[in-house]
Design a protein around this motif. Structure first.
Motif, mmCIF file in Angstrom:
data_model
loop_
_atom_site.group_PDB
_atom_site.id
_atom_site.type_symbol
_atom_site.label_atom_id
_atom_site.label_comp_id
_atom_site.label_asym_id
_atom_site.label_seq_id
_atom_site.Cartn_x
_atom_site.Cartn_y
_atom_site.Cartn_z
ATOM 1 N N PHE A 66 25.247 12.523 14.056
ATOM 2 C CA PHE A 66 25.227 11.720 15.275
ATOM 3 C C PHE A 66 23.796 11.211 15.381
ATOM 4 N N VAL A 67 23.620 9.926 15.203
ATOM 5 C CA VAL A 67 22.268 9.371 15.247
ATOM 6 C C VAL A 67 22.118 8.561 16.529
ATOM 7 N N ALA A 68 21.090 8.893 17.304
ATOM 8 C CA ALA A 68 20.878 8.186 18.569
ATOM 9 C C ALA A 68 19.600 7.374 18.486
ATOM 10 N N LEU A 101 18.515 3.790 9.446
ATOM 11 C CA LEU A 101 19.301 4.770 10.213
ATOM 12 C C LEU A 101 20.813 4.554 10.072
ATOM 13 N N PHE A 102 21.214 3.275 9.911
ATOM 14 C CA PHE A 102 22.650 3.025 9.736
ATOM 15 C C PHE A 102 23.162 3.713 8.472
ATOM 16 N N GLU A 103 22.320 3.706 7.439
ATOM 17 C CA GLU A 103 22.729 4.353 6.188
ATOM 18 C C GLU A 103 22.709 5.875 6.353
ATOM 19 N N GLU A 104 21.703 6.343 7.076
ATOM 20 C CA GLU A 104 21.611 7.794 7.319
ATOM 21 C C GLU A 104 22.846 8.280 8.078
ATOM 22 N N ALA A 105 23.343 7.411 8.948
ATOM 23 C CA ALA A 105 24.469 7.811 9.805
ATOM 24 C C ALA A 105 25.807 7.582 9.128
ATOM 25 N N ASN A 106 25.779 7.225 7.861
ATOM 26 C CA ASN A 106 27.030 6.909 7.164
ATOM 27 C C ASN A 106 28.069 8.015 7.352
ATOM 28 N N ASP A 107 29.280 7.597 7.653
ATOM 29 C CA ASP A 107 30.405 8.504 7.937
ATOM 30 C C ASP A 107 30.306 9.188 9.300
#
Ligand SMILES: Nc1ncnc2c1ncn2[C@@H]1O[C@H](COP(=O)(O)OP(=O)(O)OP(=O)(O)O)[C@@H](O)[C@H]1O
Ligand SMILES: [Mg+2]
Length: 322
Positions: A66-68, A101-107
């Motif tokens: 969960f990336v905020a 961050l979008f890549e980090e939050a993948n899935d």
């Protein structure tokens, strides 16, 4: 006993018994299993991030990240590379490739806080993420696929921002698929005592204190307060009270001084005075109306003769419906 909604997940709880918070929780439960984009709206401190985390927790993505990100907290120049990553050499400080961050939050789930703060160029790129699940790192020609669920939050009226041209309409429609609005705390005061009890338990533990009671006067003050900072403000007030309390009781003295001791009284209503003549005129008119203009019946009801009634009608200039 009324049912008290206390949803617990991880270390957090969502506390409240108002119809408003129940509605929020119900909707969150319904949308959680889907991949649908969600817009959470509400004033500062109402619990937007809490609900976003709750949705993530109930979703099939719960084991992923969960990336905020607060879109208003990062300068525009950094935001893009933060979100989409960059290629080495894309700008002076880009000494190596960096994952966004979008890549980090993948899935997983991506929580975009204060989404209304995004610049128009970032808005376009976000639209591409939502529509095509694609990102392009800054300085790169390569397009990467990502699988993320987006939950956006705003404390502004985004529809208004669209009208004023500050927010893209196409992005608004993409984000606003499901809107969860969390009403301000002042509109659901019945949650206040439960939240107080909850925060007392939580912060007594944390501060190793035993402040368990609250005086009637202090409770009245807390019930009457408006909470411009909503639940976060109430949480701070309880923390403050626990820290300064010497005994086990929170009284007026333990509350911060900005909580008013007495709610200002409502504006006094101007008394209305009427003369006997004005009252007589009102009664005659009212009786005639009730009797559908029937003069004989009205006179009878008023306990006067019909000629007296007609005289009064002339005097007060009262017409009769035929
Ligand atoms: N119903 C609730 N029950 C328990 N705690 C709550 C509730 N609502 C909010 N809180 C707590 O209040 C604080 C503020 O909540 P949160 O950060 O989710 O608000 P927010 O709407 O995201 O605020 P902001 O707009 O300032 O970012 C948090 O500590 C959160 O745990
Ligand atoms: Mg927040």
């Amino acid at each position: 006993m009324e049912q008290i909604v206390v949803e617990t997940y991880l270390a957090e709880g969502i506390v409240g018994k108002s119809a408003a918070i129940k509605k929020v929780i119900d909707l969150a439960k319904k949308v959680a299993p889907t991949d649908s984009t969600i817009l959470i709206s509400g004033e500062t401190g109402v619990g937007k991030e809490l609900i976003a985390r709750y949705i993530h927790h109930l979703s099939p993505r719960q084991d992923k990240s969960f990336v905020a990100l607060n879109c208003g907290a990062i300068p525009e120049t950094l935001l893009e590379s933060e979100l989409f990553g960059h290629k080495k050499g894309a700008f002076t400080d880009a000494v190596a490739d960096k994952k966004g961050l979008f890549e980090e939050a993948n899935d997983g789930t991506f929580f975009l806080d204060e989404v209304g703060e995004l610049s128009s160029s970032t808005q376009v790129k976000l639209l591409r993420v939502i529509e095509n699940h694609e990102i392009r790192p800054v300085g790169s020609t390569e397009i990467k696929k990502v699988n993320i669920r987006i939950i956006a939050a705003t404390n502004k009226d985004l529809a208004e921002a669209v009208k004023n041209g500050r927010f893209r309409e196409d992005l608004f429609f993409r984000i606003n698929v499901i809107q969860i609005h969390i009403p301000p705390l002042r509109e659901r005061k019945e949650d206040v005592p439960l939240l107080i009890a909850y925060f007392l338990r939580r912060y007594n533990q944390q501060f190793k204190k035993e402040v368990t009671d609250i005086s009637d006067e202090a409770m009245t003050m807390l019930m009457n307060y408006d909470y411009p900072g909503n639940v976060r403000e109430l949480e701070n007030i309880v923390q403050h009270a626990i820290v300064v309390a010497e005994g086990s009781m929170i009284s007026k003295n333990e509350l911060p001084s900005f909580v008013p001791a007495r709610q200002s009284l409502p504006e006094p209503v101007e008394p209305i005075f009427k003369t006997m003549e004005e009252m007589e005129k009102d009664i005659v008119r009212e009786t005639l109306l009730k009797c559908h203009g029937n003069q004989s019946l009205s006179a009878k009801k008023l306990g006067i003769g019909r000629t007296t009634l007609i005289r009064k009608m002339k005097k007060y200039n009262i017409g009769v419906r035929s």
